[in-house]
Motif scaffolding. Sequence first.
Motif, PDB file in Angstrom:
ATOM      1  N   GLU A  42     -10.088   1.716   7.180  1.00  0.00           N
ATOM      2  CA  GLU A  42      -9.385   0.608   6.522  1.00  0.00           C
ATOM      3  C   GLU A  42      -8.529   1.205   5.412  1.00  0.00           C
ATOM      4  O   GLU A  42      -8.631   2.411   5.126  1.00  0.00           O
ATOM      5  CB  GLU A  42     -10.383  -0.419   5.971  1.00  0.00           C
ATOM      6  CG  GLU A  42     -11.393   0.167   4.982  1.00  0.00           C
ATOM      7  CD  GLU A  42     -11.058  -0.144   3.542  1.00  0.00           C
ATOM      8  OE1 GLU A  42     -10.810  -1.319   3.242  1.00  0.00           O
ATOM      9  OE2 GLU A  42     -11.015   0.787   2.717  1.00  0.00           O
TER      10      GLU A  42
ATOM     11  N   GLU B  70     -15.587   1.309  17.604  1.00  0.00           N
ATOM     12  CA  GLU B  70     -16.255   0.091  18.063  1.00  0.00           C
ATOM     13  C   GLU B  70     -16.158   0.035  19.575  1.00  0.00           C
ATOM     14  O   GLU B  70     -15.422   0.802  20.187  1.00  0.00           O
ATOM     15  CB  GLU B  70     -15.560  -1.137  17.466  1.00  0.00           C
ATOM     16  CG  GLU B  70     -15.653  -1.199  15.960  1.00  0.00           C
ATOM     17  CD  GLU B  70     -15.178  -2.546  15.421  1.00  0.00           C
ATOM     18  OE1 GLU B  70     -15.916  -3.524  15.549  1.00  0.00           O
ATOM     19  OE2 GLU B  70     -14.060  -2.601  14.881  1.00  0.00           O
TER      20      GLU B  70
ATOM     21  N   GLU C 158      -2.572  -5.339  -1.640  1.00  0.00           N
ATOM     22  CA  GLU C 158      -3.520  -5.240  -2.755  1.00  0.00           C
ATOM     23  C   GLU C 158      -2.784  -5.628  -4.044  1.00  0.00           C
ATOM     24  O   GLU C 158      -1.762  -5.033  -4.364  1.00  0.00           O
ATOM     25  CB  GLU C 158      -4.079  -3.808  -2.896  1.00  0.00           C
ATOM     26  CG  GLU C 158      -4.492  -3.094  -1.599  1.00  0.00           C
ATOM     27  CD  GLU C 158      -5.695  -3.703  -0.871  1.00  0.00           C
ATOM     28  OE1 GLU C 158      -6.312  -4.644  -1.419  1.00  0.00           O
ATOM     29  OE2 GLU C 158      -5.997  -3.258   0.249  1.00  0.00           O
TER      30      GLU C 158
ATOM     31  N   TYR D 185     -16.698  -6.373  -2.152  1.00  0.00           N
ATOM     32  CA  TYR D 185     -16.167  -7.670  -2.602  1.00  0.00           C
ATOM     33  C   TYR D 185     -16.983  -8.332  -3.701  1.00  0.00           C
ATOM     34  O   TYR D 185     -18.189  -8.145  -3.810  1.00  0.00           O
ATOM     35  CB  TYR D 185     -16.079  -8.630  -1.418  1.00  0.00           C
ATOM     36  CG  TYR D 185     -15.026  -8.223  -0.415  1.00  0.00           C
ATOM     37  CD1 TYR D 185     -13.674  -8.359  -0.699  1.00  0.00           C
ATOM     38  CD2 TYR D 185     -15.386  -7.676   0.806  1.00  0.00           C
ATOM     39  CE1 TYR D 185     -12.711  -7.968   0.212  1.00  0.00           C
ATOM     40  CE2 TYR D 185     -14.425  -7.281   1.729  1.00  0.00           C
ATOM     41  CZ  TYR D 185     -13.088  -7.431   1.422  1.00  0.00           C
ATOM     42  OH  TYR D 185     -12.136  -7.041   2.323  1.00  0.00           O
TER      43      TYR D 185
ATOM     44  N   THR E 151     -10.828 -13.111  14.155  1.00  0.00           N
ATOM     45  CA  THR E 151     -10.341 -13.018  12.777  1.00  0.00           C
ATOM     46  C   THR E 151      -9.037 -12.228  12.732  1.00  0.00           C
ATOM     47  O   THR E 151      -9.001 -11.047  13.050  1.00  0.00           O
ATOM     48  CB  THR E 151     -11.398 -12.348  11.869  1.00  0.00           C
ATOM     49  OG1 THR E 151     -12.629 -13.012  12.080  1.00  0.00           O
ATOM     50  CG2 THR E 151     -11.005 -12.444  10.414  1.00  0.00           C
TER      51      THR E 151
HETATM   52  P1  HAM Z   1     -11.496  -6.089   7.674  1.00  0.00           P
HETATM   53  O1  HAM Z   1     -11.974  -7.508   7.740  1.00  0.00           O
HETATM   54  O2  HAM Z   1     -12.485  -5.036   8.000  1.00  0.00           O
HETATM   55  O3  HAM Z   1     -10.956  -5.906   6.196  1.00  0.00           O
HETATM   56  O4  HAM Z   1     -10.229  -5.893   8.586  1.00  0.00           O
HETATM   57  C1  HAM Z   1      -9.092  -6.737   8.452  1.00  0.00           C
HETATM   58  C2  HAM Z   1      -8.568  -7.125   9.805  1.00  0.00           C
HETATM   59  O5  HAM Z   1      -8.313  -5.966  10.606  1.00  0.00           O
HETATM   60  C3  HAM Z   1      -9.530  -7.939  10.653  1.00  0.00           C
HETATM   61  O6  HAM Z   1      -9.504  -9.298  10.283  1.00  0.00           O
HETATM   62  C4  HAM Z   1      -8.947  -7.737  12.044  1.00  0.00           C
HETATM   63  O7  HAM Z   1      -7.843  -8.603  12.251  1.00  0.00           O
HETATM   64  C5  HAM Z   1      -8.443  -6.310  11.977  1.00  0.00           C
HETATM   65  N1  HAM Z   1      -9.422  -5.407  12.629  1.00  0.00           N
HETATM   66  C6  HAM Z   1     -10.551  -4.901  12.119  1.00  0.00           C
HETATM   67  N2  HAM Z   1     -11.178  -4.107  13.016  1.00  0.00           N
HETATM   68  C7  HAM Z   1     -10.422  -4.116  14.130  1.00  0.00           C
HETATM   69  C8  HAM Z   1     -10.512  -3.478  15.416  1.00  0.00           C
HETATM   70  N3  HAM Z   1     -11.514  -2.650  15.726  1.00  0.00           N
HETATM   71  N4  HAM Z   1      -9.529  -3.721  16.325  1.00  0.00           N
HETATM   72  C9  HAM Z   1      -8.494  -4.535  16.031  1.00  0.00           C
HETATM   73  N5  HAM Z   1      -8.346  -5.148  14.829  1.00  0.00           N
HETATM   74  C10 HAM Z   1      -9.302  -4.954  13.884  1.00  0.00           C
HETATM   75  C11 HAM Z   1     -10.435  -4.727   5.708  1.00  0.00           C
HETATM   76  O8  HAM Z   1     -10.182  -3.771   6.388  1.00  0.00           O
HETATM   77  C12 HAM Z   1     -10.166  -4.784   4.230  1.00  0.00           C
HETATM   78  N6  HAM Z   1      -9.612  -3.472   3.824  1.00  0.00           N
HETATM   79  C13 HAM Z   1      -9.182  -5.899   3.883  1.00  0.00           C
HETATM   80  C14 HAM Z   1      -8.908  -5.978   2.427  1.00  0.00           C
HETATM   81  C15 HAM Z   1      -7.824  -5.476   1.779  1.00  0.00           C
HETATM   82  N7  HAM Z   1      -9.691  -6.511   1.511  1.00  0.00           N
HETATM   83  C16 HAM Z   1      -9.143  -6.362   0.312  1.00  0.00           C
HETATM   84  N8  HAM Z   1      -8.002  -5.737   0.473  1.00  0.00           N
END
Ligand code: HAM
Length: 422
Positions: free
Chosen positions: A84, A116, A132, A264, A281
């Motif tokens: 991320e 995954e 951010e 968080y 999501t």
């Molecule tokens: P996260 O919920 O882990 O948050 O990922 C954000 C979005 O990335 C998810 O809602 C989804 O749409 C997409 N996503 C996650 N994993 C996958 C995957 N394996 N394949 C496709 N899409 C995926 C974060 O990553 C936090 N850094 C968000 C954040 C920024 N919070 C505060 N600042």
Amino acid sequence: MAEKLSGVKGMNDILPTNSYQWLWLEGKLNAWLAQYGYNNMRTPILESTQLFTRSIGEVTDIVEKEMYSFVDSLNGDKLTLRPEGTAGVIRAVVEHSLLYNATQKLWYIGPMFRHERPQKGRYRQFHQLGVEALGFAGPDIDCEIILMLSHLWQILGLDGVELHINCLGNKEERLAHRQALINYFEQHQEILDEEAKRRLYTNPLRILDTKNQAMQELVTSAPRLIDYLGEDSLSHYNGWKTGLDALNINYIENPRLVRGLDYYNLSVFEWVSSDLGSQSTVCGGGRYDPLLAELGGKDNYAIGFAIGLERLLLSLEAQGKLPQKPVNDIYIVSDGDGTTALGFKLAAQLRSHGFSVIQNFGGGSFKAQFKRADNSGSALTLVIGENEVKQQQVVVKSMALKTQEVIELGNVIDKVKQLINR
Ligand code: HAM
């Protein structure tokens, strides 16, 4: 013949048949982010492993089982492909003192990596657009973050995304709630599955996220974090909700929304699309004030989100909201002495008027070249033979109108403008 090699499972090639959709989306995102005063930030794809264990949390799915981590064989460094973007951005912000007497509104885009099980909407390399906002106590910025996302759905014409919100309070409140959860689940050990038992003393909050049907009743009646929130947290949460009401933004309060990363506090949210099946999501985020200090910075405020771009494109596709592939304007076919040189000259002239031009290269009969012109999906074909070079003329064919005219060289630009309507 040598054996063909395949790409890595769960990591996709984006081919020209789809890449124009990415470019279209990225253009929309760039313009949208500029409208809210965000600046672009680019951090490396590789970071030290401890950055992620420290920020995302040891007992999370990501850190426990999804990270691509390895030891650099050249110097023994422990590295991880970023799962991320937040951790790397905050590492860089602290490292370069970007919050010294300043606030920051930052965005980034790029590939992220999580090991995954691949399925529709879930990949091992996927792309996020992340934002951010640093140095703002909220809840006004919490409202703008939601407002800008609902504006984005509007810009893209995306319907049917639901906003879920929750308040995770502060550390002490979560600890009190955590102890209450442990006490509660200890009394119902017989209903817990293996994963829940394993998490009971490490991360009981994540048990609330279980997909196990047999545990649904148990988690529904579990102690709720909201009942453990103090005055400050409740006032932040209420301020956020009042702000969203004033902006006419609909939301669903979801006390079980805990997010999969440990950093968080206070406001958290997810946007869920009805078009995506189980990987629904599209966007997740929230406030994570403590992370700056945990990564060596001064105490400060932070909130952000990330949109999964594959999921966003899938939802837009399901709703027929993606654009058609852009049409190339002109294809130039030529055969004979001096025709390629005239082709180059005409192509340069047309491009200087803003038209896109593909020149036929590699020869071929006129018939073969016309076929290539057809396959290129161009609006017009210009035909140059030796006769045209001699007469200083060109044949202009419109594929759509099925017309063909001989035009003096000096009038070609006007003719093209007229036919393409630009
Ligand atoms: P996260 O919920 O882990 O948050 O990922 C954000 C979005 O990335 C998810 O809602 C989804 O749409 C997409 N996503 C996650 N994993 C996958 C995957 N394996 N394949 C496709 N899409 C995926 C974060 O990553 C936090 N850094 C968000 C954040 C920024 N919070 C505060 N600042």
